[in-house]
Scaffold this motif. Structure first.
Motif, PDB file in Angstrom:
ATOM      1  N   LEU A 104       0.834  -1.202   0.000  1.00  0.00           N
ATOM      2  CA  LEU A 104       0.000   0.000   0.000  1.00  0.00           C
ATOM      3  C   LEU A 104       0.868   1.251   0.000  1.00  0.00           C
ATOM      4  CD1 LEU A 104      -2.840   1.166   0.110  1.00  0.00           C
ATOM      5  CD2 LEU A 104      -2.732   1.038   2.617  1.00  0.00           C
ATOM      6  N   LYS A 105       1.967   1.203   0.761  1.00  0.00           N
ATOM      7  CA  LYS A 105       2.889   2.353   0.788  1.00  0.00           C
ATOM      8  C   LYS A 105       3.509   2.586  -0.585  1.00  0.00           C
ATOM      9  CE  LYS A 105       5.404   1.108   4.350  1.00  0.00           C
ATOM     10  NZ  LYS A 105       6.475   1.155   5.390  1.00  0.00           N
ATOM     11  N   LEU A 106       3.871   1.511  -1.274  1.00  0.00           N
ATOM     12  CA  LEU A 106       4.429   1.642  -2.609  1.00  0.00           C
ATOM     13  C   LEU A 106       3.419   2.259  -3.562  1.00  0.00           C
ATOM     14  CD1 LEU A 106       6.321  -1.767  -2.883  1.00  0.00           C
ATOM     15  CD2 LEU A 106       7.382   0.493  -3.002  1.00  0.00           C
ATOM     16  N   ALA A 107       2.173   1.815  -3.459  1.00  0.00           N
ATOM     17  CA  ALA A 107       1.123   2.364  -4.325  1.00  0.00           C
ATOM     18  C   ALA A 107       0.906   3.843  -4.041  1.00  0.00           C
ATOM     19  CB  ALA A 107      -0.175   1.586  -4.131  1.00  0.00           C
ATOM     20  N   ALA A 108       0.898   4.197  -2.749  1.00  0.00           N
ATOM     21  CA  ALA A 108       0.692   5.600  -2.373  1.00  0.00           C
ATOM     22  C   ALA A 108       1.847   6.465  -2.887  1.00  0.00           C
ATOM     23  CB  ALA A 108       0.573   5.718  -0.854  1.00  0.00           C
ATOM     24  N   LYS A 109       3.066   5.963  -2.774  1.00  0.00           N
ATOM     25  CA  LYS A 109       4.225   6.705  -3.283  1.00  0.00           C
ATOM     26  C   LYS A 109       4.133   6.850  -4.799  1.00  0.00           C
ATOM     27  CE  LYS A 109       7.613   5.415   0.271  1.00  0.00           C
ATOM     28  NZ  LYS A 109       8.884   4.677   0.519  1.00  0.00           N
ATOM     29  N   GLY A 110       3.680   5.795  -5.470  1.00  0.00           N
ATOM     30  CA  GLY A 110       3.542   5.854  -6.913  1.00  0.00           C
ATOM     31  C   GLY A 110       2.585   6.953  -7.346  1.00  0.00           C
ATOM     32  N   VAL A 111       1.450   7.029  -6.676  1.00  0.00           N
ATOM     33  CA  VAL A 111       0.469   8.076  -6.983  1.00  0.00           C
ATOM     34  C   VAL A 111       1.057   9.455  -6.691  1.00  0.00           C
ATOM     35  CG1 VAL A 111      -1.774   9.053  -6.336  1.00  0.00           C
ATOM     36  CG2 VAL A 111      -1.514   6.573  -6.612  1.00  0.00           C
ATOM     37  N   MET A 112       1.781   9.572  -5.586  1.00  0.00           N
ATOM     38  CA  MET A 112       2.378  10.856  -5.212  1.00  0.00           C
ATOM     39  C   MET A 112       3.377  11.327  -6.274  1.00  0.00           C
ATOM     40  SD  MET A 112       4.750  11.765  -1.886  1.00  0.00           S
ATOM     41  CE  MET A 112       6.114  10.745  -2.515  1.00  0.00           C
ATOM     42  N   TYR A 113       4.233  10.421  -6.740  1.00  0.00           N
ATOM     43  CA  TYR A 113       5.233  10.814  -7.735  1.00  0.00           C
ATOM     44  C   TYR A 113       4.587  11.145  -9.078  1.00  0.00           C
ATOM     45  CZ  TYR A 113       8.953   9.419  -4.537  1.00  0.00           C
ATOM     46  OH  TYR A 113       9.799   9.337  -3.463  1.00  0.00           O
ATOM     47  N   LEU A 114       3.521  10.444  -9.422  1.00  0.00           N
ATOM     48  CA  LEU A 114       2.804  10.780 -10.655  1.00  0.00           C
ATOM     49  C   LEU A 114       2.175  12.169 -10.535  1.00  0.00           C
ATOM     50  CD1 LEU A 114       1.074   7.420 -11.646  1.00  0.00           C
ATOM     51  CD2 LEU A 114       3.111   8.471 -12.648  1.00  0.00           C
ATOM     52  N   PHE A 115       1.698  12.510  -9.337  1.00  0.00           N
ATOM     53  CA  PHE A 115       1.164  13.855  -9.112  1.00  0.00           C
ATOM     54  C   PHE A 115       2.266  14.900  -9.266  1.00  0.00           C
ATOM     55  CE2 PHE A 115       0.354  17.397  -6.165  1.00  0.00           C
ATOM     56  CZ  PHE A 115      -0.817  17.893  -6.734  1.00  0.00           C
ATOM     57  N   PHE A 116       3.457  14.590  -8.745  1.00  0.00           N
ATOM     58  CA  PHE A 116       4.603  15.491  -8.915  1.00  0.00           C
ATOM     59  C   PHE A 116       4.904  15.690 -10.403  1.00  0.00           C
ATOM     60  CE2 PHE A 116       6.795  14.488  -4.570  1.00  0.00           C
ATOM     61  CZ  PHE A 116       5.759  15.165  -3.929  1.00  0.00           C
ATOM     62  N   ALA A 117       4.845  14.587 -11.162  1.00  0.00           N
ATOM     63  CA  ALA A 117       5.113  14.673 -12.596  1.00  0.00           C
ATOM     64  C   ALA A 117       4.091  15.572 -13.284  1.00  0.00           C
ATOM     65  CB  ALA A 117       5.089  13.273 -13.224  1.00  0.00           C
ATOM     66  N   TRP A 118       2.826  15.417 -12.915  1.00  0.00           N
ATOM     67  CA  TRP A 118       1.764  16.231 -13.504  1.00  0.00           C
ATOM     68  C   TRP A 118       1.940  17.702 -13.136  1.00  0.00           C
ATOM     69  CZ3 TRP A 118      -1.463  17.180 -17.086  1.00  0.00           C
ATOM     70  CH2 TRP A 118      -2.543  18.040 -16.897  1.00  0.00           C
ATOM     71  N   THR A 119       2.325  17.964 -11.898  1.00  0.00           N
ATOM     72  CA  THR A 119       2.540  19.340 -11.456  1.00  0.00           C
ATOM     73  C   THR A 119       3.671  19.986 -12.245  1.00  0.00           C
ATOM     74  OG1 THR A 119       1.799  18.764  -9.219  1.00  0.00           O
ATOM     75  CG2 THR A 119       3.017  20.822  -9.472  1.00  0.00           C
ATOM     76  N   ALA A 120       4.772  19.253 -12.415  1.00  0.00           N
ATOM     77  CA  ALA A 120       5.905  19.777 -13.188  1.00  0.00           C
ATOM     78  C   ALA A 120       5.505  19.990 -14.639  1.00  0.00           C
ATOM     79  CB  ALA A 120       7.092  18.819 -13.095  1.00  0.00           C
ATOM     80  N   PHE A 121       4.701  19.082 -15.178  1.00  0.00           N
ATOM     81  CA  PHE A 121       4.242  19.215 -16.563  1.00  0.00           C
ATOM     82  C   PHE A 121       3.400  20.473 -16.742  1.00  0.00           C
ATOM     83  CE2 PHE A 121       0.914  18.516 -19.760  1.00  0.00           C
ATOM     84  CZ  PHE A 121       1.689  18.264 -20.877  1.00  0.00           C
ATOM     85  N   LYS A 122       2.536  20.746 -15.786  1.00  0.00           N
ATOM     86  CA  LYS A 122       1.703  21.952 -15.879  1.00  0.00           C
ATOM     87  C   LYS A 122       2.554  23.210 -15.893  1.00  0.00           C
ATOM     88  CE  LYS A 122      -1.117  21.313 -12.416  1.00  0.00           C
ATOM     89  NZ  LYS A 122      -2.250  21.622 -11.505  1.00  0.00           N
ATOM     90  N   VAL A 123       3.625  23.201 -15.118  1.00  0.00           N
ATOM     91  CA  VAL A 123       4.489  24.385 -15.057  1.00  0.00           C
ATOM     92  C   VAL A 123       5.241  24.576 -16.366  1.00  0.00           C
ATOM     93  CG1 VAL A 123       6.492  25.411 -13.925  1.00  0.00           C
ATOM     94  CG2 VAL A 123       4.757  24.272 -12.553  1.00  0.00           C
ATOM     95  N   VAL A 124       5.839  23.506 -16.909  1.00  0.00           N
ATOM     96  CA  VAL A 124       6.699  23.652 -18.085  1.00  0.00           C
ATOM     97  C   VAL A 124       5.913  23.694 -19.392  1.00  0.00           C
ATOM     98  CG1 VAL A 124       7.082  21.167 -18.376  1.00  0.00           C
ATOM     99  CG2 VAL A 124       8.784  22.797 -19.224  1.00  0.00           C
ATOM    100  N   ALA A 125       4.802  22.958 -19.477  1.00  0.00           N
ATOM    101  CA  ALA A 125       4.072  22.874 -20.744  1.00  0.00           C
ATOM    102  C   ALA A 125       2.893  23.843 -20.819  1.00  0.00           C
ATOM    103  CB  ALA A 125       3.568  21.445 -20.968  1.00  0.00           C
ATOM    104  N   LEU A 126       2.237  24.083 -19.683  1.00  0.00           N
ATOM    105  CA  LEU A 126       1.042  24.920 -19.681  1.00  0.00           C
ATOM    106  C   LEU A 126       1.281  26.289 -19.066  1.00  0.00           C
ATOM    107  CD1 LEU A 126      -1.537  22.196 -18.582  1.00  0.00           C
ATOM    108  CD2 LEU A 126      -0.802  22.794 -20.894  1.00  0.00           C
ATOM    109  N   GLY A 127       2.452  26.465 -18.441  1.00  0.00           N
ATOM    110  CA  GLY A 127       2.753  27.752 -17.818  1.00  0.00           C
ATOM    111  C   GLY A 127       1.901  28.038 -16.603  1.00  0.00           C
ATOM    112  N   THR A 128       1.362  26.984 -15.989  1.00  0.00           N
ATOM    113  CA  THR A 128       0.516  27.127 -14.797  1.00  0.00           C
ATOM    114  C   THR A 128       1.315  26.785 -13.569  1.00  0.00           C
ATOM    115  OG1 THR A 128      -1.406  26.466 -16.091  1.00  0.00           O
ATOM    116  CG2 THR A 128      -1.633  26.415 -13.690  1.00  0.00           C
TER     117      THR A 128
END
Length: 265
Positions: A104-128
């Motif tokens: 469960l901890k691994l799954a939670a970390k996986g979701v967290m890192y994917l959220f980090f990836a999405w956040t970084a993507f919004k900053v670099v690709a969408l300027g948000t």
């Protein structure tokens, strides 16, 4: 596709050299972001520059990186690294034969890192740029509006406090060495020890904020890392306290570079 095929594909993805390489890059990027967060926290502690408008958390760190000369390149590296680190954690949780809590901890970390990836993507690709603090308040408001909302927010606060305690325990007892394939050197051990304890202290404050939000039925009282760090400045000797915690966060960043090299993947 049969369950056997799904299991095979999952294992192949988990053991892919590309995924492993990306996961190590993700840990290195995490190290950079923690160093930037520590830098922002020190600026806030001593009122340097326009510190009042800066967030000492992931969103603030990403915005700071975006403003540098190599910012776009680094953010794309962050997107790829976090995405593959998230994928590795999710696939490891799926194929692991360990205890349910570990999976469960691994799954939670996986979701967290994917959220980090999405956040970084919004900053670099969408300027948000976004705001982690606003996201925290919005999520708490949504949770508060659900049936038994106050209880759920309070339970979340207790969970965060539990995670905080585990961080302190993991750091003080050097349990993080179990995440590595070999001894990384005394410098990395001391950095990891200080880093985990410092993050645990910050999470204690976050957990208390959630409990206050639950008791007062006020989602605005919930705060993330930025709010927690800024609240430390309001204490007696707060500038010094916040600086010490910031140094600990920087130490975690240094440890993350060692983890990028020695992580058990």
């Amino acid at each position: 596709m049969s369950s056997a095929d799904v299991s095979r594909v999952t294992r192949e993805a988990n053991e892919s050299p590309v995924v492993e390489w990306g996961a190590r890059v993700g840990y290195a990027v995490l190290g950079v972001l923690h160093l930037v967060i520590a830098y922002l926290a020190v600026k806030i502690a001593w009122g340097i520059g326009s510190s009042g408008s800066q967030s000492a958390d992931q969103s603030g760190a990403l915005s700071t990186v975006a403003g540098s000369t190599t910012g776009p390149f680094l953010l794309w590296v962050a997107v790829v690294g976090f995405a593959l680190l998230g994928l590795w954690n999710l696939t490891e949780g799926a194929i692991s034969h360990g205890e349910a809590t570990d999976r469960l901890k691994l799954a939670a970390k996986g979701v967290m890192y994917l959220f980090f990836a999405w956040t970084a993507f919004k900053v670099v690709a969408l300027g948000t740029e976004g705001s982690s603090e606003k996201d925290t308040e919005d999520a708490t408001q949504a949770l508060m509006g659900s049936p038994a909302g106050q209880v759920l927010v309070g339970a979340l606060g207790l969970v965060v406090l539990g995670i905080a305690g585990y961080h302190v325990y993991k750091g003080w007892k050097k349990k993080f060495l179990g995440d590595l394939t070999e001894h990384p050197g005394d410098w990395a051990v001391q950095a990891g020890r200080a880093g985990y304890v410092a993050k645990g202290v910050a999470l204690v404050v976050v957990g208390v904020f959630f409990l206050v939000a639950a008791v007062q039925h006020d989602a605005d009282k919930a705060q993330g890392l930025d709010g927690a760090l800024k609240s430390l400045k309001d204490m007696t000797g707060g500038s010094v306290v916040l600086t010490v915690v910031a140094l600990g966060i920087a130490a975690y960043g240094v440890y993350s570079f060692a983890r990028a090299r020695y992580a058990r993947l």
